[in-house]
Design a protein around this motif. Structure first.
Motif, PDB file in Angstrom:
ATOM      1  N   TYR A 104     -27.818  43.571  61.416  1.00 49.58           N
ATOM      2  CA  TYR A 104     -28.330  43.556  62.790  1.00 49.58           C
ATOM      3  C   TYR A 104     -29.295  42.389  63.041  1.00 49.58           C
ATOM      4  O   TYR A 104     -29.178  41.700  64.050  1.00 49.58           O
ATOM      5  N   THR A 105     -30.239  42.178  62.141  1.00 50.29           N
ATOM      6  CA  THR A 105     -31.252  41.149  62.388  1.00 50.29           C
ATOM      7  C   THR A 105     -30.641  39.750  62.456  1.00 50.29           C
ATOM      8  O   THR A 105     -31.053  38.934  63.275  1.00 50.29           O
ATOM      9  N   THR A 106     -29.664  39.472  61.608  1.00 48.51           N
ATOM     10  CA  THR A 106     -29.005  38.162  61.645  1.00 48.51           C
ATOM     11  C   THR A 106     -28.222  37.993  62.942  1.00 48.51           C
ATOM     12  O   THR A 106     -28.279  36.933  63.582  1.00 48.51           O
ATOM     13  N   ILE A 107     -27.518  39.024  63.354  1.00 46.59           N
ATOM     14  CA  ILE A 107     -26.758  38.970  64.610  1.00 46.59           C
ATOM     15  C   ILE A 107     -27.714  38.777  65.788  1.00 46.59           C
ATOM     16  O   ILE A 107     -27.479  37.934  66.658  1.00 46.59           O
ATOM     17  N   ALA A 108     -28.813  39.527  65.795  1.00 48.78           N
ATOM     18  CA  ALA A 108     -29.801  39.402  66.876  1.00 48.78           C
ATOM     19  C   ALA A 108     -30.391  37.996  66.911  1.00 48.78           C
ATOM     20  O   ALA A 108     -30.576  37.416  67.991  1.00 48.78           O
ATOM     21  N   PHE A 109     -30.681  37.432  65.745  1.00 44.81           N
ATOM     22  CA  PHE A 109     -31.226  36.068  65.703  1.00 44.81           C
ATOM     23  C   PHE A 109     -30.224  35.055  66.260  1.00 44.81           C
ATOM     24  O   PHE A 109     -30.593  34.164  67.031  1.00 44.81           O
ATOM     25  N   LEU A 110     -28.953  35.174  65.885  1.00 45.59           N
ATOM     26  CA  LEU A 110     -27.945  34.225  66.366  1.00 45.59           C
ATOM     27  C   LEU A 110     -27.739  34.355  67.874  1.00 45.59           C
ATOM     28  O   LEU A 110     -27.514  33.349  68.559  1.00 45.59           O
ATOM     29  N   LEU A 111     -27.852  35.559  68.402  1.00 46.74           N
ATOM     30  CA  LEU A 111     -27.796  35.739  69.852  1.00 46.74           C
ATOM     31  C   LEU A 111     -29.013  35.094  70.518  1.00 46.74           C
ATOM     32  O   LEU A 111     -28.885  34.403  71.528  1.00 46.74           O
ATOM     33  N   PHE A 112     -30.186  35.310  69.940  1.00 48.18           N
ATOM     34  CA  PHE A 112     -31.422  34.701  70.448  1.00 48.18           C
ATOM     35  C   PHE A 112     -31.315  33.174  70.439  1.00 48.18           C
ATOM     36  O   PHE A 112     -31.681  32.511  71.405  1.00 48.18           O
ATOM     37  N   LYS A 113     -30.800  32.643  69.364  1.00 46.88           N
ATOM     38  CA  LYS A 113     -30.637  31.196  69.211  1.00 46.88           C
ATOM     39  C   LYS A 113     -29.723  30.622  70.303  1.00 46.88           C
ATOM     40  O   LYS A 113     -29.886  29.482  70.721  1.00 46.88           O
ATOM     41  N   ASN A 114     -28.796  31.448  70.779  1.00 46.75           N
ATOM     42  CA  ASN A 114     -27.865  31.036  71.831  1.00 46.75           C
ATOM     43  C   ASN A 114     -28.316  31.504  73.213  1.00 46.75           C
ATOM     44  O   ASN A 114     -27.503  31.669  74.113  1.00 46.75           O
ATOM     45  N   ARG A 115     -29.615  31.733  73.337  1.00 46.69           N
ATOM     46  CA  ARG A 115     -30.253  32.014  74.615  1.00 46.69           C
ATOM     47  C   ARG A 115     -29.882  33.373  75.203  1.00 46.69           C
ATOM     48  O   ARG A 115     -29.779  33.532  76.423  1.00 46.69           O
ATOM     49  N   TYR A 116     -29.697  34.349  74.344  1.00 41.49           N
ATOM     50  CA  TYR A 116     -29.526  35.738  74.772  1.00 41.49           C
ATOM     51  C   TYR A 116     -30.733  36.526  74.289  1.00 41.49           C
ATOM     52  O   TYR A 116     -31.132  36.409  73.125  1.00 41.49           O
ATOM     53  N   ASP A 117     -31.306  37.318  75.172  1.00 38.02           N
ATOM     54  CA  ASP A 117     -32.442  38.154  74.824  1.00 38.02           C
ATOM     55  C   ASP A 117     -31.984  39.608  74.757  1.00 38.02           C
ATOM     56  O   ASP A 117     -31.042  40.011  75.444  1.00 38.02           O
ATOM     57  N   ILE A 118     -32.670  40.386  73.955  1.00 35.31           N
ATOM     58  CA  ILE A 118     -32.336  41.789  73.745  1.00 35.31           C
ATOM     59  C   ILE A 118     -33.455  42.654  74.296  1.00 35.31           C
ATOM     60  O   ILE A 118     -34.627  42.409  74.028  1.00 35.31           O
ATOM     61  N   SER A 119     -33.084  43.657  75.067  1.00 37.80           N
ATOM     62  CA  SER A 119     -34.052  44.667  75.513  1.00 37.80           C
ATOM     63  C   SER A 119     -33.504  46.018  75.088  1.00 37.80           C
ATOM     64  O   SER A 119     -32.318  46.299  75.247  1.00 37.80           O
ATOM     65  N   SER A 120     -34.369  46.834  74.536  1.00 34.90           N
ATOM     66  CA  SER A 120     -33.941  48.118  73.988  1.00 34.90           C
ATOM     67  C   SER A 120     -34.280  49.261  74.925  1.00 34.90           C
ATOM     68  O   SER A 120     -35.385  49.345  75.441  1.00 34.90           O
ATOM     69  N   ASP A 121     -33.313  50.129  75.117  1.00 32.94           N
ATOM     70  CA  ASP A 121     -33.535  51.383  75.813  1.00 32.94           C
ATOM     71  C   ASP A 121     -33.629  52.443  74.721  1.00 32.94           C
ATOM     72  O   ASP A 121     -32.613  52.913  74.215  1.00 32.94           O
ATOM     73  N   CYS A 122     -34.837  52.778  74.344  1.00 33.82           N
ATOM     74  CA  CYS A 122     -35.065  53.704  73.236  1.00 33.82           C
ATOM     75  C   CYS A 122     -34.540  55.100  73.547  1.00 33.82           C
ATOM     76  O   CYS A 122     -34.118  55.830  72.652  1.00 33.82           O
ATOM     77  N   TYR A 123     -34.549  55.482  74.812  1.00 34.23           N
ATOM     78  CA  TYR A 123     -34.078  56.805  75.195  1.00 34.23           C
ATOM     79  C   TYR A 123     -32.566  56.923  74.986  1.00 34.23           C
ATOM     80  O   TYR A 123     -32.082  57.903  74.438  1.00 34.23           O
ATOM     81  N   LEU A 124     -31.807  55.914  75.411  1.00 40.29           N
ATOM     82  CA  LEU A 124     -30.354  55.931  75.263  1.00 40.29           C
ATOM     83  C   LEU A 124     -29.880  55.349  73.932  1.00 40.29           C
ATOM     84  O   LEU A 124     -28.726  55.529  73.554  1.00 40.29           O
ATOM     85  N   GLY A 125     -30.755  54.620  73.260  1.00 40.56           N
ATOM     86  CA  GLY A 125     -30.367  53.994  71.993  1.00 40.56           C
ATOM     87  C   GLY A 125     -29.455  52.793  72.178  1.00 40.56           C
ATOM     88  O   GLY A 125     -28.630  52.504  71.325  1.00 40.56           O
ATOM     89  N   ILE A 126     -29.615  52.098  73.297  1.00 40.75           N
ATOM     90  CA  ILE A 126     -28.771  50.941  73.612  1.00 40.75           C
ATOM     91  C   ILE A 126     -29.635  49.688  73.606  1.00 40.75           C
ATOM     92  O   ILE A 126     -30.734  49.675  74.156  1.00 40.75           O
ATOM     93  N   ASP A 127     -29.110  48.632  73.005  1.00 38.51           N
ATOM     94  CA  ASP A 127     -29.774  47.328  73.029  1.00 38.51           C
ATOM     95  C   ASP A 127     -28.979  46.425  73.963  1.00 38.51           C
ATOM     96  O   ASP A 127     -27.860  46.018  73.646  1.00 38.51           O
ATOM     97  N   TYR A 128     -29.558  46.162  75.128  1.00 41.16           N
ATOM     98  CA  TYR A 128     -28.891  45.349  76.142  1.00 41.16           C
ATOM     99  C   TYR A 128     -29.078  43.863  75.859  1.00 41.16           C
ATOM    100  O   TYR A 128     -30.106  43.442  75.352  1.00 41.16           O
ATOM    101  N   LEU A 129     -28.077  43.095  76.228  1.00 42.24           N
ATOM    102  CA  LEU A 129     -28.109  41.637  76.090  1.00 42.24           C
ATOM    103  C   LEU A 129     -28.191  41.013  77.480  1.00 42.24           C
ATOM    104  O   LEU A 129     -27.537  41.482  78.414  1.00 42.24           O
ATOM    105  N   ARG A 130     -28.971  39.962  77.559  1.00 42.94           N
ATOM    106  CA  ARG A 130     -29.089  39.251  78.827  1.00 42.94           C
ATOM    107  C   ARG A 130     -29.266  37.769  78.542  1.00 42.94           C
ATOM    108  O   ARG A 130     -30.074  37.392  77.696  1.00 42.94           O
ATOM    109  N   LYS A 131     -28.507  36.944  79.264  1.00 42.52           N
ATOM    110  CA  LYS A 131     -28.700  35.507  79.142  1.00 42.52           C
ATOM    111  C   LYS A 131     -30.118  35.185  79.571  1.00 42.52           C
ATOM    112  O   LYS A 131     -30.592  35.680  80.592  1.00 42.52           O
ATOM    113  N   ARG A 132     -30.798  34.375  78.790  1.00 40.86           N
ATOM    114  CA  ARG A 132     -32.200  34.079  79.071  1.00 40.86           C
ATOM    115  C   ARG A 132     -32.395  33.506  80.471  1.00 40.86           C
ATOM    116  O   ARG A 132     -33.313  33.900  81.183  1.00 40.86           O
ATOM    117  N   GLU A 133     -31.527  32.601  80.892  1.00 46.97           N
ATOM    118  CA  GLU A 133     -31.724  31.992  82.209  1.00 46.97           C
ATOM    119  C   GLU A 133     -31.559  33.006  83.335  1.00 46.97           C
ATOM    120  O   GLU A 133     -32.134  32.840  84.410  1.00 46.97           O
TER     121      GLU A 133
END
Length: 139
Positions: A104-133
């Motif tokens: 997970y951490t490597t995948i998250a880093f590679l997404l971050f490196k490509n300008r995708y940010d992750i926000s976590s919904d702890c209640y649903l257990g979902i990690d959403y992706l969003r283009k930084r721009e």
């Protein structure tokens, strides 16, 4: 937020910790924190491991070589397709079902490196992706 070190480790930190690193080690190299933040977010700035005084702080990890190879082979678009899915609400999220332990951490880093940010919904257990721009469209 992630920072790559010159020893190949990746550091996980928040904006307050990043500001602390800026003040302690990089305020003379950059005109402002904004310039430093831009270098980190947009230019893949690599920090010197020497500024890390404590072995367990901040949290850090080594990238999984297998995931890096897969990323290189697939290219970013296919990598994103493999490790993401569309939710019922039509949002993009990390597809945890295809991620093995320790990846997970490597995948998250590679997404971050490509300008995708992750926000976590702890209640649903979902990690959403969003283009930084996309985070700055209505500002």
């Amino acid at each position: 937020m992630y920072l790559l070190t010159n020893s190949g480790e990746v550091i996980v930190l928040d904006e307050n910790e990043l500001f602390f690193f800026y003040k302690r080690a990089y305020s003379t190299h950059f005109k402002s924190f904004e310039e430093f933040l831009s270098a980190v977010l947009n230019n893949g700035f690599v920090i010197d491991k020497k500024i890390l005084k404590y072995p367990n702080y901040p949290k850090r990890f080594k990238l999984k070589i297998e995931i890096e190879k897969e990323y290189s082979l697939l290219g970013f678009d296919n990598f994103l397709k493999k490790y993401s899915k569309e939710t019922k609400s039509k949002r993009l999220a990390i597809n945890k079902a295809v991620i093995k332990d320790g990846e997970y951490t490597t995948i998250a880093f590679l997404l971050f490196k490509n300008r995708y940010d992750i926000s976590s919904d702890c209640y649903l257990g979902i990690d959403y992706l969003r283009k930084r721009e996309d985070s700055f469209i209505n500002l």
